[in-house]
Write a protein that holds these residues in place. Structure first.
Motif, PDB file in Angstrom:
ATOM      1  N   ASP A 170       0.828  -1.206   0.000  1.00 17.98           N
ATOM      2  CA  ASP A 170       0.000   0.000   0.000  1.00 17.98           C
ATOM      3  C   ASP A 170       0.860   1.252   0.000  1.00 17.98           C
ATOM      4  OD1 ASP A 170      -2.437  -1.047  -0.213  1.00 17.98           O
ATOM      5  OD2 ASP A 170      -3.083  -0.744   1.863  1.00 17.98           O
ATOM      6  N   PHE A 171       1.929   1.244   0.820  1.00 16.30           N
ATOM      7  CA  PHE A 171       2.776   2.435   0.867  1.00 16.30           C
ATOM      8  C   PHE A 171       3.417   2.712  -0.492  1.00 16.30           C
ATOM      9  CE2 PHE A 171       7.036   4.275   1.419  1.00 16.30           C
ATOM     10  CZ  PHE A 171       6.654   5.516   1.888  1.00 16.30           C
ATOM     11  N   THR A 172       3.800   1.661  -1.198  1.00 10.31           N
ATOM     12  CA  THR A 172       4.360   1.850  -2.543  1.00 10.31           C
ATOM     13  C   THR A 172       3.345   2.519  -3.456  1.00 10.31           C
ATOM     14  OG1 THR A 172       5.702  -0.131  -2.217  1.00 10.31           O
ATOM     15  CG2 THR A 172       5.472   0.686  -4.469  1.00 10.31           C
ATOM     16  N   ASN A 173       2.087   2.068  -3.354  1.00  8.16           N
ATOM     17  CA  ASN A 173       1.035   2.687  -4.172  1.00  8.16           C
ATOM     18  C   ASN A 173       0.790   4.129  -3.754  1.00  8.16           C
ATOM     19  OD1 ASN A 173       0.627   0.277  -5.572  1.00  8.16           O
ATOM     20  ND2 ASN A 173      -0.845  -0.489  -4.069  1.00  8.16           N
ATOM     21  N   ILE A 174       0.802   4.370  -2.435  1.00 10.33           N
ATOM     22  CA  ILE A 174       0.567   5.737  -1.945  1.00 10.33           C
ATOM     23  C   ILE A 174       1.666   6.668  -2.431  1.00 10.33           C
ATOM     24  CG2 ILE A 174       0.515   7.153   0.140  1.00 10.33           C
ATOM     25  CD1 ILE A 174      -0.829   4.785   1.556  1.00 10.33           C
ATOM     26  N   HIS A 175       2.918   6.210  -2.352  1.00 13.55           N
ATOM     27  CA  HIS A 175       4.048   7.052  -2.779  1.00 13.55           C
ATOM     28  C   HIS A 175       3.928   7.402  -4.260  1.00 13.55           C
ATOM     29  CE1 HIS A 175       8.184   8.210  -3.754  1.00 13.55           C
ATOM     30  NE2 HIS A 175       8.305   8.519  -2.470  1.00 13.55           N
ATOM     31  N   SER A 176       3.556   6.434  -5.072  1.00 12.76           N
ATOM     32  CA  SER A 176       3.414   6.708  -6.508  1.00 12.76           C
ATOM     33  C   SER A 176       2.240   7.635  -6.768  1.00 12.76           C
ATOM     34  CB  SER A 176       3.242   5.395  -7.278  1.00 12.76           C
ATOM     35  OG  SER A 176       2.077   4.714  -6.852  1.00 12.76           O
ATOM     36  N   MET A 177       1.141   7.482  -6.016  1.00 20.53           N
ATOM     37  CA  MET A 177      -0.017   8.376  -6.196  1.00 20.53           C
ATOM     38  C   MET A 177       0.346   9.814  -5.862  1.00 20.53           C
ATOM     39  SD  MET A 177      -3.062   6.146  -4.465  1.00 20.53           S
ATOM     40  CE  MET A 177      -3.378   4.447  -4.971  1.00 20.53           C
ATOM     41  N   ILE A 178       1.034   9.981  -4.722  1.00 16.79           N
ATOM     42  CA  ILE A 178       1.397  11.342  -4.313  1.00 16.79           C
ATOM     43  C   ILE A 178       2.378  11.956  -5.307  1.00 16.79           C
ATOM     44  CG2 ILE A 178       2.555  12.682  -2.523  1.00 16.79           C
ATOM     45  CD1 ILE A 178       1.458  10.764  -0.471  1.00 16.79           C
ATOM     46  N   THR A 179       3.345  11.167  -5.760  1.00 16.30           N
ATOM     47  CA  THR A 179       4.398  11.693  -6.626  1.00 16.30           C
ATOM     48  C   THR A 179       3.850  12.113  -7.980  1.00 16.30           C
ATOM     49  OG1 THR A 179       5.999  10.269  -5.508  1.00 16.30           O
ATOM     50  CG2 THR A 179       6.645  11.201  -7.638  1.00 16.30           C
ATOM     51  N   PHE A 180       3.023  11.279  -8.575  1.00 17.05           N
ATOM     52  CA  PHE A 180       2.620  11.509  -9.962  1.00 17.05           C
ATOM     53  C   PHE A 180       1.275  12.218 -10.100  1.00 17.05           C
ATOM     54  CE2 PHE A 180       5.393   7.721 -10.128  1.00 17.05           C
ATOM     55  CZ  PHE A 180       6.386   8.226 -10.952  1.00 17.05           C
ATOM     56  N   SER A 181       0.430  12.180  -9.061  1.00 18.64           N
ATOM     57  CA  SER A 181      -0.895  12.772  -9.225  1.00 18.64           C
ATOM     58  C   SER A 181      -1.084  14.059  -8.444  1.00 18.64           C
ATOM     59  CB  SER A 181      -1.973  11.762  -8.789  1.00 18.64           C
ATOM     60  OG  SER A 181      -1.835  11.440  -7.416  1.00 18.64           O
ATOM     61  N   GLN A 182      -0.464  14.193  -7.255  1.00 18.66           N
ATOM     62  CA  GLN A 182      -0.726  15.355  -6.418  1.00 18.66           C
ATOM     63  C   GLN A 182       0.450  16.324  -6.310  1.00 18.66           C
ATOM     64  OE1 GLN A 182      -4.284  14.899  -6.261  1.00 18.66           O
ATOM     65  NE2 GLN A 182      -3.801  16.165  -4.502  1.00 18.66           N
ATOM     66  N   ALA A 183       1.683  15.830  -6.466  1.00 23.75           N
ATOM     67  CA  ALA A 183       2.851  16.684  -6.245  1.00 23.75           C
ATOM     68  C   ALA A 183       2.952  17.764  -7.310  1.00 23.75           C
ATOM     69  CB  ALA A 183       4.124  15.843  -6.238  1.00 23.75           C
ATOM     70  N   ALA A 189      -6.795   8.459  -0.468  1.00 28.82           N
ATOM     71  CA  ALA A 189      -7.845   7.513  -0.065  1.00 28.82           C
ATOM     72  C   ALA A 189      -8.670   7.054  -1.262  1.00 28.82           C
ATOM     73  CB  ALA A 189      -8.738   8.162   0.989  1.00 28.82           C
ATOM     74  N   MET A 190      -9.009   7.994  -2.138  1.00 25.93           N
ATOM     75  CA  MET A 190      -9.783   7.620  -3.328  1.00 25.93           C
ATOM     76  C   MET A 190      -8.959   6.718  -4.241  1.00 25.93           C
ATOM     77  SD  MET A 190     -12.737   9.046  -2.940  1.00 25.93           S
ATOM     78  CE  MET A 190     -13.395   8.919  -4.595  1.00 25.93           C
ATOM     79  N   GLY A 191      -7.666   7.003  -4.369  1.00 28.89           N
ATOM     80  CA  GLY A 191      -6.808   6.163  -5.208  1.00 28.89           C
ATOM     81  C   GLY A 191      -6.650   4.759  -4.656  1.00 28.89           C
ATOM     82  N   ILE A 192      -6.548   4.650  -3.317  1.00 24.46           N
ATOM     83  CA  ILE A 192      -6.421   3.316  -2.711  1.00 24.46           C
ATOM     84  C   ILE A 192      -7.706   2.514  -2.903  1.00 24.46           C
ATOM     85  CG2 ILE A 192      -6.180   2.118  -0.506  1.00 24.46           C
ATOM     86  CD1 ILE A 192      -4.241   4.262   0.350  1.00 24.46           C
TER      87      ILE A 192
END
Length: 434
Positions: free
Chosen positions: A22-35, A317-320
């Motif tokens: 999950d953390f791997t997915n969260i890191h990729s979501m934050i990096t590519f979608s929100q940052a 949360a929505m991405g997870i």
């Protein structure tokens, strides 16, 4: 019983593996979608970021001053990598950005020098106190007769022998001074002592000298002026002199004299001068300034920002939840649990505002879902206004958080959850009462 324990261990291990994924997915979501990539030299954006961290502190009346000082200090100390356009990870504020607190004056008199300063006066009253474009020599050896490392006894039978001993000491000091004068420096700074005879020779050669400087201050001067700290006077070369400083000046601030090495060319070290009415005010200003500098340092390490107000947490949360749709079996539960945990921040913000938590969080979830359906590649920066409880974009409020801090917070939370799941028993450290 053994079978039950085995399946329980297998179940927990499987959950832990899923949480780590999950953390791997969260890191990729934050990096590519929100940052949002930010230029550290964009003064307006950086000011907005730092003001959100010190806006409620003691120095909030002088926010603009504190923010400018934090930006200038961190960008001065930061060093670029040779083969990278961004700053490297070397931002050593503790070693190369010294805070000098001087009681008295106004807070508006605080400044960041393009160089360094230290609380020392010249060793001789006739030495120059202002020099433009000085040539600076740094030493960590004493300019006096070297004493024996162990106890030494000398037996003298003739009065002439005593004069010979004194003459040998004088010649030793004179030779060191001549080796320094040949290089033609304007300022000599040493970490050790300077004898009266050495002061005479240096003053006669029109060289300003300082003695017993701290090692940390000497390193800071070397970095700011481009000088090299020498250990032997007979090995000094022209390249060891520092020539980046454009102005040396002695200034009296309050009852003390301070040496200013200012207007340096591309200094990688600086001194932050804080002025205030009392020591308590200066200590509070220093704490607020340190907080601001740490925020800027985190952005310099990773020049990325994330929207605040619960926008990042809701997007994760929505991405997870979307990622959990592709997982079957037991592994889907940890995804859903982490998604619910990420919504704690929006729920807490809504609760603090006094608005309906369920309606606000549901509306925020609907905003993020609609934004994803419209354009999955465009980040949704809608969050909760911490004062009114309304849903607004964080760009309007100017609430941003450093990428490094947010990622580290989520990583620590997930690692703590995994650690608790791995614990078989709890050992109490307190003694039982008899």
């Amino acid at each position: 019983m053994c079978a039950i324990l085995f399946w329980l261990w297998f179940y927990l291990t499987h959950i832990i593996c899923v949480i780590i994924d999950d953390f791997t997915n969260i890191h990729s979501m934050i990096t590519f979608s929100q940052a949002v990539i930010v230029d550290v030299h964009d003064t307006k954006r950086m000011q907005t970021l730092v003001q959100s961290s010190i806006g409620t502190k003691f120095s909030s009346r002088w926010n603009d001053k504190m923010v400018d000082m934090a930006l200038q200090a961190v960008l001065t100390v930061a060093r670029k990598h040779d083969n990278n356009s961004n700053f490297s990870t070397e931002v050593d504020l503790k070693r190369y950005a010294k805070v000098e607190k001087i009681p008295g004056g106004e807070i508006s008199d605080c400044a960041v020098l393009k160089g360094v300063m230290f609380n020392k006066d010249t060793v001789h009253s006739k030495m120059r106190r202002r020099i433009e474009n000085p040539r600076i020599l740094l030493l960590d050896t004493p300019l006096e007769y070297k004493k024996g490392e162990s106890q030494t006894n000398v037996e003298i039978t003739d009065d002439k022998d005593w004069n010979l001993l004194l003459k040998a000491e004088e010649e030793y000091v004179k030779r060191m001074c001549e080796e320094i004068i040949v290089i033609k420096p304007d300022i000599v700074i040493t970490e050790k002592g300077v004898s009266d005879l050495a002061q005479h020779y240096l003053a006669k050669a029109d060289i300003t000298a300082f003695r017993r400087l701290r090692k940390t201050d000497n390193n800071r001067i070397a970095r700011a002026t481009g000088a090299t700290i020498c250990s032997r006077t007979d090995e000094i070369t022209e390249d060891d002199l520092g020539t980046k400083c454009k102005l040396f000046e002695m200034r009296k601030v309050g009852p003390d004299w301070f040496c200013y090495l200012d207007e340096c060319v591309d200094p990688k070290a600086c001194t932050i001068v804080l002025r205030g009415g009392s020591k308590d005010v200066l200590n509070e200003l220093e704490r607020n300034l340190q907080d601001a500098m740490q925020v800027v340092r985190n952005v310099v390490y990773h020049p990325k920002l994330l929207p605040g107000g619960g926008a990042t947490e809701m997007a994760v949360a929505m991405g997870i939840r979307r990622a959990s749709m592709s997982v079957k079996g037991v592994g889907q539960k940890p995804f859903a649990a982490i998604a619910d945990a990420m919504e704690v921040i929006p729920r807490t913000l809504a609760s603090n505002c006094g608005v309906s938590v369920i309606r606000t969080v549901t509306a925020l979830r609907a905003k993020h879902a609609a934004a994803y359906e419209k354009n999955p590649s465009t980040p949704c920066n809608v969050g909760i206004n911490g004062r009114t409880g309304d849903l607004v974009t964080m760009e309007e409020l100017g609430i941003w958080e450093p990428f490094t801090v947010k990622v580290q917070t989520i990583k620590t939370a997930i690692e703590n959850a995994c650690m608790i799941l791995r614990i078989d028993d709890i050992v109490s450290g307190s003694k039982k009462r008899k």
